[in-house]
Enzyme design. Structure first.
Site, PDB file in Angstrom:
ATOM      1  N   SER A  31      35.439 104.905  30.857  1.00 23.64           N
ATOM      2  CA  SER A  31      36.029 104.221  31.997  1.00 23.64           C
ATOM      3  C   SER A  31      37.433 104.758  32.268  1.00 23.64           C
ATOM      4  O   SER A  31      38.267 104.832  31.369  1.00 23.64           O
ATOM      5  CB  SER A  31      36.093 102.711  31.695  1.00 23.64           C
ATOM      6  OG  SER A  31      36.659 102.029  32.776  1.00 23.64           O
ATOM      7  N   GLY A  32      37.675 105.150  33.517  1.00 24.56           N
ATOM      8  CA  GLY A  32      38.970 105.696  33.905  1.00 24.56           C
ATOM      9  C   GLY A  32      39.071 107.196  33.812  1.00 24.56           C
ATOM     10  O   GLY A  32      40.140 107.766  34.050  1.00 24.56           O
ATOM     11  N   THR A  43      33.820 108.354  39.271  1.00 22.78           N
ATOM     12  CA  THR A  43      33.550 107.992  40.673  1.00 22.78           C
ATOM     13  C   THR A  43      34.194 108.982  41.631  1.00 22.78           C
ATOM     14  O   THR A  43      33.584 109.390  42.630  1.00 22.78           O
ATOM     15  CB  THR A  43      34.066 106.570  40.945  1.00 22.78           C
ATOM     16  OG1 THR A  43      33.452 105.663  40.026  1.00 22.78           O
ATOM     17  CG2 THR A  43      33.741 106.136  42.368  1.00 22.78           C
ATOM     18  N   ASN A  77      40.375 100.044  31.715  1.00 26.41           N
ATOM     19  CA  ASN A  77      40.392 100.462  33.121  1.00 26.41           C
ATOM     20  C   ASN A  77      40.440  99.219  33.996  1.00 26.41           C
ATOM     21  O   ASN A  77      39.715  98.258  33.769  1.00 26.41           O
ATOM     22  CB  ASN A  77      39.145 101.298  33.448  1.00 26.41           C
ATOM     23  CG  ASN A  77      39.210 101.889  34.848  1.00 26.41           C
ATOM     24  OD1 ASN A  77      40.243 101.836  35.502  1.00 26.41           O
ATOM     25  ND2 ASN A  77      38.111 102.451  35.301  1.00 26.41           N
ATOM     26  N   SER A  86      36.765  99.284  36.459  1.00 28.50           N
ATOM     27  CA  SER A  86      35.649  99.862  35.722  1.00 28.50           C
ATOM     28  C   SER A  86      34.326  99.464  36.373  1.00 28.50           C
ATOM     29  O   SER A  86      34.105  98.294  36.708  1.00 28.50           O
ATOM     30  CB  SER A  86      35.678  99.377  34.273  1.00 28.50           C
ATOM     31  OG  SER A  86      34.555  99.838  33.569  1.00 28.50           O
ATOM     32  N   SER A  87      33.449 100.453  36.562  1.00 23.38           N
ATOM     33  CA  SER A  87      32.117 100.177  37.111  1.00 23.38           C
ATOM     34  C   SER A  87      31.265  99.561  36.007  1.00 23.38           C
ATOM     35  O   SER A  87      31.052 100.174  34.959  1.00 23.38           O
ATOM     36  CB  SER A  87      31.472 101.469  37.624  1.00 23.38           C
ATOM     37  OG  SER A  87      32.234 102.030  38.653  1.00 23.38           O
ATOM     38  N   GLY A 123      30.186 105.985  30.180  1.00 21.76           N
ATOM     39  CA  GLY A 123      30.149 106.834  29.003  1.00 21.76           C
ATOM     40  C   GLY A 123      30.018 106.023  27.724  1.00 21.76           C
ATOM     41  O   GLY A 123      29.905 104.787  27.727  1.00 21.76           O
ATOM     42  N   GLU A 135      30.832 103.972  24.562  1.00 18.26           N
ATOM     43  CA  GLU A 135      31.877 102.978  24.366  1.00 18.26           C
ATOM     44  C   GLU A 135      31.919 102.551  22.914  1.00 18.26           C
ATOM     45  O   GLU A 135      30.869 102.272  22.302  1.00 18.26           O
ATOM     46  CB  GLU A 135      31.658 101.751  25.266  1.00 18.26           C
ATOM     47  CG  GLU A 135      31.854 102.058  26.747  1.00 18.26           C
ATOM     48  CD  GLU A 135      31.785 100.807  27.611  1.00 18.26           C
ATOM     49  OE1 GLU A 135      31.462  99.743  27.061  1.00 18.26           O
ATOM     50  OE2 GLU A 135      32.061 100.911  28.824  1.00 18.26           O
TER      51      GLU A 135
END
Length: 1494
Positions: free
Chosen positions: A156-157, A161, A207, A210-211, A434, A436
């Site tokens: 995340s981050g 995207t 993040n 974060s998605s 990704g 985690e």
């Protein structure tokens, strides 16, 4: 691994992961190393990794990890760090792209010019970029007809995207869009991003945005490679986040946006997020730098763009508000056992609000949450739920509603974007979370890591397959390469019947199961599994060994998060909602016989099925991988955290790909690169086809051997150099002695020679002096004789002249005397005749006097004259008053008209018409008054004559009849009356003079008004020209219609007279009187036939290449003479100009562009110059004062049109200025556009032909090196010599110049073309230099410099007349190449580089060249680290202020000239002496040209 003292190595470090070190000593089994910070460390040899040489580190890293000398973990890490410090955020590892998030804007990397550079470029030829991956996937799809996929992963981050957006942006650029789409698919997908981010993104620990779901975007293409549709698939929305969050995370953004929406929040009874249970579990309510209210408006706009109606939008936010109110419902124990009721009044309020927002019955909602219905054979049994079960039912309802709402939004976006059912090829872009590993890992991390294990297996298989294909393609005998297979982890998770997911589903099916029983059963089944361990300090946690490392999972919420009960009562309740939107989210469930109203659904199983579907999709495509890396946890630029990045590289599988490469032949070099570096060693290497493959570490051995050979060669060179210097000193000393001896001998010889020369000079001087004396005496004697002779001859000639002069004077005196005598006799006779005539006239006058005396006796005659005069005076007075009133009314009308002229442009034409008509009527009235004034003046003069005659008669009467007193009294009274009449006449004359002055003032006012009207008409004409549409026929038709409607009243006057003059552009209508006797139908038929013949003649002139005559384009001259002869320029309406323009455009489309374009550039420019110099612009209905000083108003224009009849008959062919009408002015504008279009086409064709030549030039050094090492590399292919590439450019430029000069293109256009061509050469070479590292080398700089020298010679030979400032256009590439080939760059300061070496280049361009430079010839280094740091600091400051910081040059596509420039630059053309070609002499309409030639 062969270690020696002084070797460069990497050693592990707790804080920095790895640090650079150098081996200083060996102590037993350990090695002593000294780190870069000066610290001494002991380490085992197997814990060390070899490091590349220091000089290679100065290059700023390599763009492909496989090019590293030592491919290992620290080498990969520090290569990324060096490139990241230079803002090179992209790096290849084979075919895998690693993208490091810069946390700053780099717009120069993503503009259209950069996309154009990567379009169609071979993979790896340019610098690493996300566009290169997108391009190779698109080319593979089009060439192989197979679907592709691009897998973007990272934590995340990391920028997943944003990378996905860039991929879609590039695919839209190369794929275009299908016809009829208002917006591109990429735009439609990107416009949906704010909506998906609002409902699917949330703040996490790492993040702020974060998605919390996976996204797979399928971009569909048609057979032509154009984008025809797209679809979005989502995976594993984190549903549990709706009801449960931890501090400092947040719930989904949409809830906070709704609470900050203001009026909408008040409408739904919402307040601050801290008042709602689903939001206040975390104390983080706001994000730094983000306004929830503004984000709410963006979400609303995104809904509008996607096509969600306002009713559905209201229903969506009403549903979100209902979820928030639902979370605030609390239960307390009821009276019965295991029952529950509403806790308090606050919960009752929220229950009522939730029911109102769901549009359902509140009692039914309460019953649904607090009870369950169990179906049995005997009937339905209603069971009460305790408080915990009721709360779980509430949360289950909230999660179900939100999940279905999210699915509905995704479906709506897919419908808006549109899918192509006929598409067979597509490119899928996977943007998924990704790997985690947090401090506390729950069910979500388990599912996410499971997905990454699946993708890692796919990644490993793909990388291993690519390695095998590479070896097979190069015909290498390779053994089986092992790689870590994570199939055992996947079996542990998903295998049936015993797997973690299967055990979890089994535990969820039993109501009394807990996480303790689940973990107990888990450890029982997998007690000896290598991948599963029991946590040390917890009985319920377990640790799993993933490919990226070990992760410990807390199972206390596994069961609750995996349970996804579909409660039938919930579905029935919301399906019966009065809100169509809510009811549509819950379609009627199928009737199933079940003993319970619960329908269990496993989240993990459903996710496994989705993941399996995704893997099946990916297996049918050709994958491409992009690994996004987050450089630091603070989201700040230029901060590189080694430990975090190393962990991400492991999680992304990059290090696993490196390990696979190390198992085979990790070091790969092309023949050219290998021969350049190691050609002097001539080692034995693997016999392959295009590359040299080496085992790990072998490149280091070759480097050390190369260093030894270079050292030996350096010593040999030094020895030879010392010998050369000593020999050179001896030769110079000996030469100096010989020179001194020669000088002394020369001095003696010169002295003897001087003495001999002085003696010879004395003898010669004496000879010349004697000759001079004798010659002077002779000349003196000759001159005396000549003077005497001339004086004697002059005296005799003067005597003869005086005698002749006297004779002529006597003759003249005699002639004058005879003339005087005859003249006096003539005057005497004339006086006698005049006396006789006077006597006779006196006699006649006396008779007349008698008659007048008789008439004078009658007094009535005088009274009649008096009354006549009085009437005339009254008439004049009345007319004067009338004129005053008319003048006042005219002034008022003018003031009104002037005020109207200041209004809007729409009424301008009508006001101009009214003002023009008023001006014409005023002129007519003034002319009438002036005529009346002249008549009155004439009558007055006649009266005065009568008065003088009467006075003479009174004198004669007084002398002749002095006795008649009565007559005298009458005469005196008449005199008094006459005096009064004279006085009145004088008053009238004064008044008339005043009237004349006022009339003159009125005329001046009228003239000023006409001038203003003319200016307004000119402005109106300019505005009309600007408002012209591209289609000249349509615009002129519409204009003619509106013009006739607006000015029809003014044009009716003299319409029949004007028609013959202005209507037809052909000679047939110019001889109207000759055919007056014909019928109208006969005349129209003849006119149509002649017009047709004229069009055929012009078409023949345009379609055939008439060539040139004395450098003049025949077609342009003949067309102009015909149009001038036919008076087409003065025509109000004609289609002949459109016919010419269309004919030229047709010829340009059909003919050979290399021949047609230069030919028509000459003709159109010549025709434009003739029009520019011979036509005079004229407005619509312009006042006649602009044309003729004597004519006013409309009659003046008609009089102007009636020119000499000889001109209409063709006898006046002068090239004087012509008053151009609107069609002629429009034709000139169209011709200007045609010249610009032809110039642009020639320029674009030149660039298109020149681009591949320039591309081969910039790539030649590589091929030349291959040719040089041909004897050592098998399969070498003969290449062209480097000079031949530049020779081809010289030949191209020579051919271009020949084509232009053969067609007599004016030097002005040639100069502009050559200047833009050299600007294109400068841009292409310079951009290639900055985009390709292999081109930014010393040898390539020398090669390009030699090519620039050839270009300079060509410019000198072409001369300034045609080349202009072309050499200055190469400033950028000249300075860049000069920087490449200069020695001792490290000694140059930044000021020296900026002001002396590269003054035209920007800091960003200098920085790019400095960091990419590498010396492949002498091994020298680039600029110093201090200069690089100084430039980097300047760039960081500029990034905050510049909107675009691109280091590439943009091509100038503008037209570098105007009509005035053409008129000034091109010499005058006289078309009068042009002869008509024989092929055109048969046309009758061209006979006037033949007559002019005769």
């Amino acid at each position: 691994m062969n270690l020696r003292k002084g070797a460069k190595v990497w050693v592990e470090d707790k804080n920095l992961a790895w640090v650079a070190a150098e081996i200083t000593d060996f102590r037993g089994k350990q090695v002593q190393v000294q780190t870069a910070t000066g610290k001494t460390v002991l380490a085992l040899p197997e814990k060390l990794c070899l490091r590349d040489a220091d000089e290679e580190e100065e290059h700023g890293g390599v763009d492909d990890m496989t090019k590293l000398t030592y491919l290992n973990e620290p080498g990969v890490l520090y290569n990324l760090e060096r490139r990241y410090a230079l803002n090179d955020i992209y790096t290849y590892t084979g075919s895998i792209l690693i993208a490091v998030n810069p946390f700053t804007k780099l717009p120069h990397l993503y503009n259209v010019h950069m996309m154009e550079q990567y379009r169609g470029a071979p993979f790896g030829e340019l610098s690493p970029h996300v566009f290169a991956v997108a391009d190779v996937s698109y080319r593979a799809m089009m060439n192989e007809g197979r679907s592709q996929s691009i897998l973007v992963s990272g934590e995340s981050g990391a920028g997943k995207t944003e990378t996905t957006k860039l991929i879609m942006q590039y695919l839209t650029f190369v794929g275009g869009r299908a016809a009829g789409d208002d917006r591109t698919v990429e735009q439609q997908v990107l416009e949906s991003n704010p909506l998906l981010e609002a409902f699917g993104n949330a703040r996490t620990v790492r993040n702020d945005n974060s998605s919390r779901f996976g996204k797979f975007v399928e971009i569909q293409f048609d057979a032509n490679g154009r984008i025809s549709g797209a679809a979005i698939r989502t995976y594993l929305l984190e549903r549990s986040r709706v009801v449960q969050i931890t501090d400092p995370e947040r719930n989904y953004h949409c809830f906070y946006q709704l609470c900050a929406s203001g009026k909408d929040a008040e409408k739904y009874k919402l307040s601050h997020p801290s008042h709602f249970y689903y939001l206040n579990q975390s104390k983080t309510y706001e994000l730094e730098g983000v306004s929830s209210a503004e984000e709410y408006m963006k979400t609303r706009r995104a809904m509008d763009i996607v096509g969600i109606s306002h009713e559905d939008q209201e229903a969506i936010f009403r549903t979100l508000a209902a979820i928030l109110h639902l979370g605030n419902i609390e239960f307390s124990p009821g009276r019965e056992h295991d029952s529950s009721v509403i806790k308090d009044q606050k919960s009752t309020f929220h229950m009522q609000m939730a029911a109102d927002l769901f549009r359902c019955d509140v009692n039914l909602l309460l019953a649904t949450l607090s009870t369950r219905t169990i179906q049995t054979r005997e009937g339905s049994i209603v069971k009460a739920l305790d408080c915990n079960a009721a709360m779980a039912s509430r949360d289950a309802l909230a999660k179900t509603v939100y999940a279905r709402l999210f699915d509905w939004l995704v479906d709506k976006i897919n419908v808006s974007v549109g899918q192509d059912p006929n598409s067979h090829i597509q490119i899928g872009v996977l943007d998924i979370y990704g790997f985690e590993c947090f401090k506390h890992n729950s069910f979500e991390q388990f599912c996410i890591n499971f997905a990454n294990e699946k993708l890692q297996q796919h990644f490993n298989e793909h990388v291993f397959k690519m390695e095998q294909d590479e070896y097979r393609k190069e015909a290498i005998n390779w053994s089986y390469i092992e790689f870590i297979d994570n199939q055992d982890v996947l079996d542990l998770i998903e295998k049936k019947p015993i797997g973690i997911i299967a055990l979890l589903d089994e535990a969820c099916m039993f109501p009394k199961s807990t996480h303790e029983t689940f973990t107990t059963k888990l450890f029982q089944h997998f007690r000896g599994h290598l991948r599963l361990e029991k946590a040390k300090f917890s009985e319920t946690d377990f640790t799993m060994s993933h490919y990226a490392g070990k992760v410990t999972y807390q199972t206390d919420t596994f069961l609750d998060k995996n349970r996804d009960y579909v409660v039938v009562e919930h579905c029935n309740l919301l399906a019966s909602s009065k809100c169509p939107f809510v009811a549509g989210l819950f379609p009627s469930p199928p009737e199933e016989s079940s003993r319970s109203s619960y329908k269990f659904s496993s989240v993990a199983t459903r996710f496994k099925q989705q993941l399996q579907s995704l893997m099946e999709t990916l297996n049918t495509t050709e994958p491409h991988y992009i690994r996004c890396v987050k450089p630091n946890s603070l989201n700040r630029p230029q901060k590189f955290e080694n430990l975090s990045i190393l962990h991400q590289l492991r999680c992304g599988g990059v290090l696993e790909a490196v390990r696979i490469s190390l198992a085979g032949y990790p070091t790969r070099r092309t023949y050219s690169e290998f021969v350049d570096r190691f050609g002097l060693l001539a080692p034995e290497f693997m016999d392959t086809r295009t590359k040299v493959f080496l085992r790990a570490g072998q490149i280091g051995v070759l480097d050390s051997r190369r260093a030894e050979v270079l050292d030996t060669a350096a010593k040999r060179i030094q020895r030879r150099l010392r010998t050369f210097i000593a020999h050179r000193n001896f030769i110079s000393t000996r030469g100096a002695a010989i020179s001194l001896q020669a000088y002394c001998r020369g001095c003696l010889a010169r002295k003897m020679f001087a003495e001999t020369r002085e003696a010879a000079a004395a003898v010669c001087l004496q000879k010349y002096v004697r000759r001079w004396l004798f010659r002077r005496a002779y000349l003196k004697l000759v001159s005396a004789i000549v003077i005497i002779q001339s004086n004697i001859r002059g005296f005799s000639t003067r005597q003869k002249f005086i005698h002749g002069k006297k004779h002529r004077a006597a003759t003249i005196i005699q002639a004058r005397w005879r003339l005087c005598r005859f003249r006096s006799a003539f005057h005497h006779h004339k006086k006698s005749i005049i006396a006789i005539q006077c006597h006779w006239r006196r006699k006649l006058a006396k008779r007349e006097l008698k008659r007048l005396k008789q008439e004078a006796n009658e007094a009535g005659a005088l009274r009649l004259a008096k009354t006549k005069l009085e009437k005339q005076l009254e008439d004049l007075t009345w007319r004067l008053h009338l004129e005053k009133r008319m003048r006042v009314s005219a002034e008022e009308a003018k003031s009104v008209e002037i005020s109207k002229l200041q209004k809007a442009l729409e009424s301008l034409n009508l006001e101009l018409d009214a003002a023009k008509l008023a001006t014409i009527s005023e002129c007519n009235k003034n002319a009438v008054l002036q005529n009346q004034l002249e008549l009155s003046i004439k009558e007055k003069s006649a009266l005065e004559k009568d008065f003088t005659v009467m006075a003479e008669m009174r004198k004669e009467n007084a002398l002749l009849k002095s006795s008649l007193d009565t007559l005298e009294k009458k005469n005196s009274s008449l005199e008094l009356e006459l005096k009064k009449a004279l006085k009145d006449a004088n008053d009238t004359i004064e008044k008339l003079r005043e009237l004349e002055q006022k009339n003159s003032e009125l005329q001046r006012n009228m003239q000023s008004l006409e001038e203003k009207l003319s200016h307004l008409e000119d402005e109106n004409h300019v505005l009309r020209q600007k408002a012209l549409t591209p289609s000249p026929k349509t615009s002129r038709t519409n204009f003619a219609k509106s013009f006739s409607d607006k000015f029809g009243g003014a044009l009716n006057l003299h319409q029949m007279d004007r028609k013959a003059v202005y209507e037809s552009p052909t000679p047939s209508k110019l001889i109207v009187p000759l055919s007056h006797g014909m019928s109208d139908s006969r005349r129209s038929k003849l006119t149509a036939e002649r017009q047709q013949e004229n069009y055929e003649f012009l078409s023949r002139c345009i379609k055939e290449n008439l060539g040139f005559q004395n450098g003049k384009p025949l077609a342009a001259c003949i067309i102009y003479k015909c149009l001038h002869h036919w008076h087409s320029f003065e025509s109000e309406r004609t289609a002949i100009f459109d016919y010419i323009i269309e004919g030229i455009n047709d010829v340009l489309k059909v003919g050979d562009e290399s021949i047609t374009l230069p030919y028509w550039l000459s003709n159109t420019s010549a025709l434009l110059c003739l029009l520019q110099r011979n036509l005079r612009s004229n407005g619509f209905l312009t006042a006649s004062t602009q044309r003729s000083g004597g004519n006013t108003g409309l009659p003046g224009r008609v009089a102007y049109g009636l020119k000499s009849p000889f001109k209409y008959l063709g006898f006046e062919d002068g090239m004087s200025h012509i008053e151009a009408r609107y069609p002629a002015i429009l034709f000139k504008q169209q011709l200007t556009a045609c010249v610009e279009k032809i110039f642009g086409l020639i320029r674009d064709n030149i660039k298109k032909d020149l681009a591949p030549l320039l591309g081969s030039c910039i790539q030649v050094p590589k091929n030349a090196r291959v040719l040089a090492g041909k004897s050592r590399s098998p399969g070498g292919i003969p290449q062209q010599s480097p000079s031949s590439q530049w020779d081809s450019i010289m030949e191209f430029l020579d051919s271009l110049m020949d084509h232009l000069r053969e067609n007599y293109v004016p030097s002005f256009f040639i100069r502009k073309l050559i200047t833009q061509v050299f600007s294109f050469i400068n841009i292409s070479l310079f951009n290639s230099l900055l985009l390709r590292r292999e081109c930014c080398s010393f040898s390539n700089g020398e090669y390009v410099k030699s090519g620039l020298a050839e270009l300079e010679k060509w410019i000198v030979n072409a001369k300034e007349e045609f080349a202009g400032t072309s050499w200055h256009e190469l400033n950028y590439i000249r300075q860049a190449v000069g920087f490449l080939v200069i020695h001792q760059k490290r000694k140059k300061s930044l000021d020296d580089i900026r002001h002396d070496l590269c003054p035209a280049l920007t800091i960003r361009q200098i920085y790019r060249i400095s960091t990419m430079y590498w010396d492949d010839k002498y091994g020298t280094q680039s600029v110093s680290n201090e200069v690089v740091a100084e430039m980097r600091e300047m760039l960081n400051k500029d990034n905050q202020h510049l909107s675009s910081n691109s280091f590439l040059l943009d091509d100038d596509l503008s037209i570098p000239f105007s009509t005035e420039d053409i008129d000034i630059a091109i010499p005058a053309i006289d078309p009068s002496d042009v002869e008509l070609p024989a092929v055109l002499s048969g046309y009758s309409c061209a006979q006037f040209l033949i007559q002019q030639q005769k």
